[in-house]
Design a protein around this motif. Sequence first.
Motif, short mmCIF file in Angstrom:
data_model
loop_
_atom_site.label_atom_id
_atom_site.label_comp_id
_atom_site.label_asym_id
_atom_site.label_seq_id
_atom_site.Cartn_x
_atom_site.Cartn_y
_atom_site.Cartn_z
N GLU A 333 0.83 -1.20 0.00
CA GLU A 333 0.00 0.00 0.00
C GLU A 333 0.87 1.26 0.00
O GLU A 333 0.52 2.27 -0.63
CB GLU A 333 -0.94 -0.01 1.21
N HIS A 334 1.99 1.20 0.69
CA HIS A 334 2.91 2.34 0.73
C HIS A 334 3.42 2.66 -0.67
O HIS A 334 3.44 3.82 -1.10
CB HIS A 334 4.08 2.02 1.67
N SER A 335 3.84 1.64 -1.40
CA SER A 335 4.36 1.85 -2.75
C SER A 335 3.30 2.39 -3.69
O SER A 335 3.51 3.38 -4.39
CB SER A 335 4.92 0.52 -3.29
N VAL A 336 2.13 1.76 -3.70
CA VAL A 336 1.05 2.22 -4.58
C VAL A 336 0.60 3.62 -4.19
O VAL A 336 0.40 4.49 -5.04
CB VAL A 336 -0.14 1.24 -4.53
N GLY A 337 0.45 3.85 -2.89
CA GLY A 337 -0.04 5.14 -2.42
C GLY A 337 0.90 6.28 -2.74
O GLY A 337 0.45 7.40 -3.00
N GLU A 338 2.20 6.01 -2.74
CA GLU A 338 3.16 7.08 -3.04
C GLU A 338 3.24 7.38 -4.53
O GLU A 338 3.40 8.54 -4.92
CB GLU A 338 4.54 6.69 -2.52
N LEU A 339 3.13 6.35 -5.39
CA LEU A 339 3.32 6.57 -6.83
C LEU A 339 2.01 6.84 -7.57
O LEU A 339 1.99 7.57 -8.56
CB LEU A 339 4.02 5.36 -7.45
N PHE A 340 0.91 6.25 -7.09
CA PHE A 340 -0.38 6.45 -7.76
C PHE A 340 -1.45 6.79 -6.71
O PHE A 340 -2.40 6.03 -6.50
CB PHE A 340 -0.77 5.18 -8.53
N PRO A 341 -1.28 7.92 -6.04
CA PRO A 341 -2.14 8.26 -4.90
C PRO A 341 -3.61 8.44 -5.25
O PRO A 341 -4.48 8.32 -4.37
CB PRO A 341 -1.52 9.56 -4.37
N HIS A 342 -3.90 8.73 -6.53
CA HIS A 342 -5.29 8.99 -6.91
C HIS A 342 -5.89 7.88 -7.77
O HIS A 342 -7.03 7.99 -8.20
CB HIS A 342 -5.36 10.32 -7.68
N GLY A 343 -5.12 6.81 -8.00
CA GLY A 343 -5.56 5.80 -8.95
C GLY A 343 -6.64 4.87 -8.45
O GLY A 343 -7.55 4.50 -9.20
N GLY A 344 -6.54 4.43 -7.18
CA GLY A 344 -7.48 3.43 -6.70
C GLY A 344 -7.79 3.56 -5.23
O GLY A 344 -7.20 4.38 -4.52
N SER A 345 -8.73 2.75 -4.78
CA SER A 345 -9.19 2.79 -3.40
C SER A 345 -8.45 1.72 -2.59
O SER A 345 -8.84 0.54 -2.60
CB SER A 345 -10.70 2.55 -3.34
N LEU A 346 -7.41 2.13 -1.88
CA LEU A 346 -6.62 1.18 -1.10
C LEU A 346 -7.44 0.53 0.02
O LEU A 346 -7.20 -0.63 0.37
CB LEU A 346 -5.39 1.87 -0.52
N LYS A 347 -8.41 1.26 0.55
CA LYS A 347 -9.19 0.69 1.65
C LYS A 347 -10.08 -0.47 1.19
O LYS A 347 -10.53 -1.30 1.99
CB LYS A 347 -10.04 1.76 2.32
N ASP A 348 -10.30 -0.56 -0.12
CA ASP A 348 -11.13 -1.63 -0.67
C ASP A 348 -10.28 -2.72 -1.34
O ASP A 348 -10.82 -3.59 -2.03
CB ASP A 348 -12.11 -1.06 -1.70
N ALA A 349 -8.97 -2.68 -1.13
CA ALA A 349 -8.08 -3.66 -1.77
C ALA A 349 -8.24 -5.03 -1.13
O ALA A 349 -8.51 -5.16 0.06
CB ALA A 349 -6.64 -3.19 -1.65
N THR A 350 -8.07 -6.07 -1.94
CA THR A 350 -8.01 -7.43 -1.43
C THR A 350 -6.54 -7.83 -1.28
O THR A 350 -5.69 -7.40 -2.07
CB THR A 350 -8.73 -8.42 -2.36
N PHE A 351 -6.26 -8.66 -0.31
CA PHE A 351 -4.89 -9.01 0.08
C PHE A 351 -4.71 -10.51 -0.13
O PHE A 351 -5.59 -11.31 0.22
CB PHE A 351 -4.69 -8.63 1.54
N TRP A 352 -3.56 -10.91 -0.69
CA TRP A 352 -3.35 -12.32 -1.07
C TRP A 352 -1.88 -12.67 -0.94
O TRP A 352 -1.00 -11.80 -1.00
CB TRP A 352 -3.81 -12.50 -2.52
N CYS A 353 -1.60 -13.97 -0.80
CA CYS A 353 -0.21 -14.44 -0.87
C CYS A 353 -0.17 -15.78 -1.59
O CYS A 353 -1.16 -16.52 -1.63
CB CYS A 353 0.43 -14.55 0.51
N GLY A 354 0.98 -16.09 -2.15
CA GLY A 354 1.18 -17.36 -2.84
C GLY A 354 2.62 -17.79 -2.73
O GLY A 354 3.51 -16.98 -2.42
#
Length: 417
Positions: A333-354
């Motif tokens: 979220e830190h990376s996305v929020g710093e580079l594309f602060p207006h692009g998407g809704s981080l609070k609605d993001a889904t989280f995953w691992c593989g």
Amino acid sequence: MKVLVLGSGVIGVTTAYYLAQAGHEVEVVDRQSGPALETSFANAGEVSPGYSSPWAGPGIPLKAIKWLLMRHGPLVVRPKFDPAMWAWLLKMLRNCTSTRYAVNKARMVPIAEYSRDSLRALRQETGIAYDERSRGTLQLFRTQTQVDGTGGDIEVLKQFGVPFEVLDPAGCIAAEPALAAVRDKISGGLRLPGDETGDCQMFTERLAALCAGLGVKFRFGTAIEKILASGNAVTGVATSTGLLTADAYVMALGSYSPLILKPLGLSVPVYPVKGYSITVPITDPEGAPVSTVMDESYKVAITRLGDRIRAGGTAEISGYDLRLQDARRDTLEHSVGELFPHGGSLKDATFWCGLRPMTPDGPPIIGESGVGGLFLNTGHGTLGWTMACGSGRVLADIVSGRRPEIDVTALGVSRYG
């Protein structure tokens, strides 16, 4: 010939497709309820032959110490009493030399480029769609030190004939207009125009449907328990629903491959390295990336997939642990929020691992296993999506007794002695 493919991730399904195209009777077995529900489910979305490089390279041990000390570092190690973990790490360290890096890189680039070309041909032949884009990858540098350190990478790109562009901040913004809002965070970039993006799970699901149209049978909800052998040849596979037999068998179980192969006396140095991603709904298309931006500072890939932003990263060495760690979400979220602060809704993001199936040297393991009737297509690490079509096509040729269009001798398991 009847062929049983073990695993329905992107590697298993592409292998099944090319085997069916070659005229074989194909059956795919997987414990999940459908295709691409594990490591192929929510990866970073990159088809990046230009970034097909081993993790093991000169300078990596020192960088690893730095990364471990960073709050948003790209590397996490959770030590445990696991001999396989320590053996794998030791083998990786042995590959952290200039000589080994050059050898391993030379083994990875041909299969990656062949795979990209095979994917393009498949797209043209079938019309398959998967939120694909052919807009390249931008490696974004936040500091001048990072810019100055690109010399070695550029030499490697030149050596293998990979097209590239060295960009100043204005050039980065021209390639990714949304970055204009954060111009002060950009020192330069390295763009690979030949790279592509796409939703790996969507691709795999739709290719599985095409496979079914070719007669491929899928056995979902079927756990693979053991490969049975007599003498030096496979006789069948014990599963949760009974014994399955075929003329040939393909191991495409990713990180779980060594667990199933070990009772056969086959030791393959594949170890799980956990990666994380977030999928962010786009709220402002003009503020979202056009293609993929690789945030070099945090090793986070931020990709446009249709109406979503997918951000993937982190190398967490913690065995087969699939627990989600909130600190890793914070980094993405830190990376996305710093580079594309207006692009998407981080609070609605889904989280995953593989779990990425990593080899200690970098290249995947493709070819005969040394046990009669058993073939390997595993160990692709972070490049399973990038190398899938080429790997599946090559493996289908090998099973069919045909000479592959590229030489993959060096990708065999025999390279480990």
